[in-house]
Design a protein around this motif. Structure first.
Motif, PDB file in Angstrom:
ATOM      1  N   VAL A  13      37.385 124.700  11.489  1.00  0.00           N
ATOM      2  CA  VAL A  13      36.277 124.166  11.698  1.00  0.00           C
ATOM      3  C   VAL A  13      35.122 124.462  10.395  1.00  0.00           C
ATOM      4  O   VAL A  13      34.483 123.949   9.999  1.00  0.00           O
ATOM      5  CB  VAL A  13      35.439 124.417  13.171  1.00  0.00           C
ATOM      6  N   CYS A  14      35.117 126.044  10.236  1.00  0.00           N
ATOM      7  CA  CYS A  14      34.363 126.539   9.205  1.00  0.00           C
ATOM      8  C   CYS A  14      34.993 125.680   7.960  1.00  0.00           C
ATOM      9  O   CYS A  14      33.713 125.570   7.084  1.00  0.00           O
ATOM     10  CB  CYS A  14      34.725 127.901   9.023  1.00  0.00           C
ATOM     11  N   SER A  15      36.102 125.528   7.645  1.00  0.00           N
ATOM     12  CA  SER A  15      36.357 125.050   6.285  1.00  0.00           C
ATOM     13  C   SER A  15      36.026 123.465   6.233  1.00  0.00           C
ATOM     14  O   SER A  15      35.473 123.370   5.238  1.00  0.00           O
ATOM     15  CB  SER A  15      37.819 124.904   6.370  1.00  0.00           C
ATOM     16  N   LEU A  16      35.772 122.841   7.546  1.00  0.00           N
ATOM     17  CA  LEU A  16      35.159 121.544   7.264  1.00  0.00           C
ATOM     18  C   LEU A  16      33.823 121.520   6.910  1.00  0.00           C
ATOM     19  O   LEU A  16      33.231 120.635   6.197  1.00  0.00           O
ATOM     20  CB  LEU A  16      35.331 120.760   8.627  1.00  0.00           C
ATOM     21  N   PHE A  17      32.971 122.456   7.411  1.00  0.00           N
ATOM     22  CA  PHE A  17      31.638 122.520   7.456  1.00  0.00           C
ATOM     23  C   PHE A  17      30.913 123.067   6.372  1.00  0.00           C
ATOM     24  O   PHE A  17      29.919 123.017   5.786  1.00  0.00           O
ATOM     25  CB  PHE A  17      30.848 123.143   8.570  1.00  0.00           C
ATOM     26  N   LEU A  18      31.700 124.316   5.765  1.00  0.00           N
ATOM     27  CA  LEU A  18      31.307 125.212   4.739  1.00  0.00           C
ATOM     28  C   LEU A  18      30.921 124.288   3.573  1.00  0.00           C
ATOM     29  O   LEU A  18      29.834 124.697   2.733  1.00  0.00           O
ATOM     30  CB  LEU A  18      32.147 126.222   4.572  1.00  0.00           C
ATOM     31  N   VAL A  19      31.620 123.282   3.210  1.00  0.00           N
ATOM     32  CA  VAL A  19      31.382 122.263   2.035  1.00  0.00           C
ATOM     33  C   VAL A  19      30.431 121.419   2.170  1.00  0.00           C
ATOM     34  O   VAL A  19      30.055 120.660   1.104  1.00  0.00           O
ATOM     35  CB  VAL A  19      32.577 121.819   1.579  1.00  0.00           C
ATOM     36  N   GLY A  20      30.072 121.115   3.030  1.00  0.00           N
ATOM     37  CA  GLY A  20      29.074 119.925   3.386  1.00  0.00           C
ATOM     38  C   GLY A  20      28.194 119.728   4.768  1.00  0.00           C
ATOM     39  O   GLY A  20      27.291 118.737   4.765  1.00  0.00           O
ATOM     40  N   GLY A  45      49.504 136.086   9.381  1.00  0.00           N
ATOM     41  CA  GLY A  45      49.194 135.406   8.189  1.00  0.00           C
ATOM     42  C   GLY A  45      49.546 133.982   8.092  1.00  0.00           C
ATOM     43  O   GLY A  45      49.900 133.607   8.963  1.00  0.00           O
ATOM     44  N   GLY A  46      49.196 133.512   6.791  1.00  0.00           N
ATOM     45  CA  GLY A  46      49.293 132.121   6.479  1.00  0.00           C
ATOM     46  C   GLY A  46      48.237 131.480   5.625  1.00  0.00           C
ATOM     47  O   GLY A  46      47.245 132.245   5.355  1.00  0.00           O
ATOM     48  N   ALA A  47      48.360 130.488   5.142  1.00  0.00           N
ATOM     49  CA  ALA A  47      47.397 130.052   4.065  1.00  0.00           C
ATOM     50  C   ALA A  47      46.195 129.536   4.950  1.00  0.00           C
ATOM     51  O   ALA A  47      46.181 128.952   5.955  1.00  0.00           O
ATOM     52  CB  ALA A  47      48.064 128.723   3.297  1.00  0.00           C
ATOM     53  N   ALA A  48      45.118 129.792   4.142  1.00  0.00           N
ATOM     54  CA  ALA A  48      43.947 129.399   4.596  1.00  0.00           C
ATOM     55  C   ALA A  48      43.681 127.883   4.304  1.00  0.00           C
ATOM     56  O   ALA A  48      44.458 127.461   3.680  1.00  0.00           O
ATOM     57  CB  ALA A  48      42.830 130.109   3.872  1.00  0.00           C
ATOM     58  N   PRO A  49      42.836 127.370   5.293  1.00  0.00           N
ATOM     59  CA  PRO A  49      43.000 125.882   5.256  1.00  0.00           C
ATOM     60  C   PRO A  49      42.256 125.506   3.815  1.00  0.00           C
ATOM     61  O   PRO A  49      41.584 126.040   3.225  1.00  0.00           O
ATOM     62  CB  PRO A  49      41.810 125.435   6.337  1.00  0.00           C
ATOM     63  N   LYS A  50      43.054 124.539   3.376  1.00  0.00           N
ATOM     64  CA  LYS A  50      42.505 123.727   2.248  1.00  0.00           C
ATOM     65  C   LYS A  50      41.211 122.955   2.156  1.00  0.00           C
ATOM     66  O   LYS A  50      41.080 122.223   2.984  1.00  0.00           O
ATOM     67  CB  LYS A  50      43.688 122.629   1.546  1.00  0.00           C
ATOM     68  N   ASP A  54      40.584 111.123   1.752  1.00  0.00           N
ATOM     69  CA  ASP A  54      40.206 112.541   2.001  1.00  0.00           C
ATOM     70  C   ASP A  54      40.012 112.977   3.541  1.00  0.00           C
ATOM     71  O   ASP A  54      38.965 112.531   4.118  1.00  0.00           O
ATOM     72  CB  ASP A  54      38.977 112.751   0.940  1.00  0.00           C
ATOM     73  N   GLU A  55      40.832 113.364   4.025  1.00  0.00           N
ATOM     74  CA  GLU A  55      41.089 113.616   5.683  1.00  0.00           C
ATOM     75  C   GLU A  55      39.879 114.636   6.239  1.00  0.00           C
ATOM     76  O   GLU A  55      39.086 114.364   6.954  1.00  0.00           O
ATOM     77  CB  GLU A  55      42.058 114.305   6.018  1.00  0.00           C
ATOM     78  N   MET A  56      39.470 115.554   5.106  1.00  0.00           N
ATOM     79  CA  MET A  56      38.254 116.518   5.430  1.00  0.00           C
ATOM     80  C   MET A  56      37.016 115.810   5.287  1.00  0.00           C
ATOM     81  O   MET A  56      36.128 115.801   6.349  1.00  0.00           O
ATOM     82  CB  MET A  56      38.483 118.080   4.626  1.00  0.00           C
ATOM     83  N   LEU A  57      36.772 115.076   4.367  1.00  0.00           N
ATOM     84  CA  LEU A  57      35.478 114.313   4.158  1.00  0.00           C
ATOM     85  C   LEU A  57      35.337 113.443   5.284  1.00  0.00           C
ATOM     86  O   LEU A  57      34.297 113.033   5.817  1.00  0.00           O
ATOM     87  CB  LEU A  57      35.203 113.842   2.898  1.00  0.00           C
ATOM     88  N   SER A  58      36.433 112.696   5.476  1.00  0.00           N
ATOM     89  CA  SER A  58      36.648 111.663   6.785  1.00  0.00           C
ATOM     90  C   SER A  58      36.032 112.131   8.131  1.00  0.00           C
ATOM     91  O   SER A  58      35.282 111.838   9.033  1.00  0.00           O
ATOM     92  CB  SER A  58      37.907 110.910   6.703  1.00  0.00           C
ATOM     93  N   SER A  59      36.585 113.596   8.242  1.00  0.00           N
ATOM     94  CA  SER A  59      35.947 114.237   9.394  1.00  0.00           C
ATOM     95  C   SER A  59      34.652 114.345   9.540  1.00  0.00           C
ATOM     96  O   SER A  59      33.964 114.392  10.877  1.00  0.00           O
ATOM     97  CB  SER A  59      37.071 115.244   9.621  1.00  0.00           C
ATOM     98  N   MET A  60      34.295 115.056   8.469  1.00  0.00           N
ATOM     99  CA  MET A  60      32.867 115.120   8.315  1.00  0.00           C
ATOM    100  C   MET A  60      31.859 113.950   8.396  1.00  0.00           C
ATOM    101  O   MET A  60      30.870 114.058   9.174  1.00  0.00           O
ATOM    102  CB  MET A  60      32.464 115.868   6.697  1.00  0.00           C
ATOM    103  N   LYS A  61      32.404 112.960   7.994  1.00  0.00           N
ATOM    104  CA  LYS A  61      31.745 111.609   8.248  1.00  0.00           C
ATOM    105  C   LYS A  61      31.526 111.252   9.551  1.00  0.00           C
ATOM    106  O   LYS A  61      30.596 110.749  10.065  1.00  0.00           O
ATOM    107  CB  LYS A  61      32.378 110.446   7.264  1.00  0.00           C
ATOM    108  N   GLN A  62      32.763 111.403  10.389  1.00  0.00           N
ATOM    109  CA  GLN A  62      32.812 111.265  11.697  1.00  0.00           C
ATOM    110  C   GLN A  62      31.768 112.115  12.461  1.00  0.00           C
ATOM    111  O   GLN A  62      31.170 111.592  13.442  1.00  0.00           O
ATOM    112  CB  GLN A  62      34.186 111.458  12.335  1.00  0.00           C
ATOM    113  N   GLY A  63      31.633 113.530  12.118  1.00  0.00           N
ATOM    114  CA  GLY A  63      30.894 114.334  12.399  1.00  0.00           C
ATOM    115  C   GLY A  63      29.147 113.851  12.289  1.00  0.00           C
ATOM    116  O   GLY A  63      28.300 113.878  13.405  1.00  0.00           O
TER     117      GLY A  63
END
Length: 250
Positions: free
Chosen positions: A11-18, A146-151, A183-192
Motif C-alpha cells: 500500500v505504501c508503494s502505491l501511495f508514496l509516488v502519487g 526477505g524478498g524484493a521490495a515492491p516495484k 501500468d497496474e500501479m497507476l490503474s490502482s491509484m486511479k481507482q482509489g
C-alpha cells in the motif's frame, strides 16, 4: 504478521509516488550544487491498512517507528544500483515516522547533489529506496522474511526532466504515456481516486537567481521569481498531462 507487513509495504508503494499529498523540492545553488527532498504524508492510509488485518495482526504491528536512516548504509541492499547512483545515495538521509495507533505515517528523504546532472539520479533513487528502507524497518520491528521490495511506478516515470545551466524543462514521454493503461500501479491509484481518495503532487524549484521565463499550465511563480511551484493531481495526470510540463529559464 508477515501478510500484514507485506500489505503495508504494498500500500505504501502505491501511495508514496502519487496518492494523498507528496512534495518534491529542489534547491539549486549558483554553482549547480544543491539539495533535493521528497516527502509524503501517508497518515490517511493507515486507517485503510488497519482494516486489512485481524486484531492479532494489528497488535503485533502496533509499534512506533521514529527513525533517521543514513542511506550510505543501504547502498548494498538496493539491487542494481550504478556507481553514480551509489555515490549520490551515500549523501542521502531518510526520516520515517510511523505510529499505527495514532494513525501517523510520514516519510522524508533528503539528498545533496554536486551538479545539475545528479538531480535526475535523486529522482530515480527516491522511489527505489523507500521500499527497501521500509522493509528493513519492518524486519527490525518484528522480523519478516526477505524478498524484493515492491516495484514502484508513478507520475514522474512518464515525463523527462532536463536540468542544464540556466534552463529546466519537463516534457511528456508520449510513446510511454500511450501505454499508461497497462501500468497496474497507476490503474490502482486511479481507482482509489474514483473512491474519493484525493491524490496530489507538489513540485517546488528554488532557483539561484530570478527566472527570465516560466511557462507551463500548472506553474505559479513567487514575487522574486526565484521559487517555482507546480501543483497537480491524479485527474490532471489522466485528463491533462500537459499540466505536468514546464519550461523554466533563469
Amino acid at each position: 504478521m508477515k501478510k500484514m507487513l507485506f500489505s503495508l509495504l504494498t500500500v505504501c508503494s502505491l501511495f508514496l509516488v502519487g496518492c494523498l499529498e507528496t512534495t518534491q523540492e529542489v534547491t539549486i545553488n549558483e554553482d549547480g550544487s544543491g539539495t533535493a527532498s521528497y516527502s509524503s504524508d501517508l497518515s490517511a492510509v493507515v486507517a485503510m491498512i488497519k482494516q486489512m488485518g485481524s486484531g492479532e495482526d494489528l497488535k503485533e504491528l502496533n509499534q512506533v517507528i521514529d527513525s533517521t536512516i543514513s542511506l550510505d548504509k543501504m547502498t548494498d541492499s538496493v539491487p542494481d544500483l550504478t556507481d553514480e547512483q551509489k555515490a549520490v545515495m551515500k549523501n542521502g538521509v531518510m526520516q520515517v515516522k510511523m505510529d499505527m495507533k495514532n494513525e501517523q505515517f510520514v516519510t522524508r528523504m533528503n539528498f545533496a547533489f554536486r551538479n545539475l546532472s545528479e538531480i535526475s539520479i535523486c529522482d530515480q533513487l527516491s522511489g527505489r529506496v523507500v521500499g527497501e528502507a521500509l522493509k528493513g524497518q519492518a524486519a527490525m520491528g518484528g522480523g519478516t522474511e526477505g524478498g524484493a521490495a515492491p516495484k514502484l511506478s508513478g507520475f514522474d516515470d512518464y515525463f523527462k526532466t532536463e536540468y542544464t545551466n540556466g534552463k529546466i524543462e519537463r516534457t511528456l514521454i508520449k510513446e510511454k504515456y500511450e501505454k499508461v493503461g497497462e501500468d497496474e500501479m497507476l490503474s490502482s491509484m486511479k481507482q482509489g481516486a474514483a473512491m474519493g481518495m484525493g491524490m496530489k503532487a507538489n513540485y517546488i524549484i528554488n532557483l539561484p537567481r530570478p527566472a527570465s521565463k516560466a511557462e507551463g499550465k500548472g506553474i505559479t511563480i513567487s514575487a522574486d521569481k526565484k521559487k517555482i511551484t507546480i501543483n497537480v493531481d491524479m485527474d490532471d495526470f489522466f485528463d491533462e498531462p500537459s499540466k505536468f510540463e514546464f519550461l523554466i529559464e533563469y
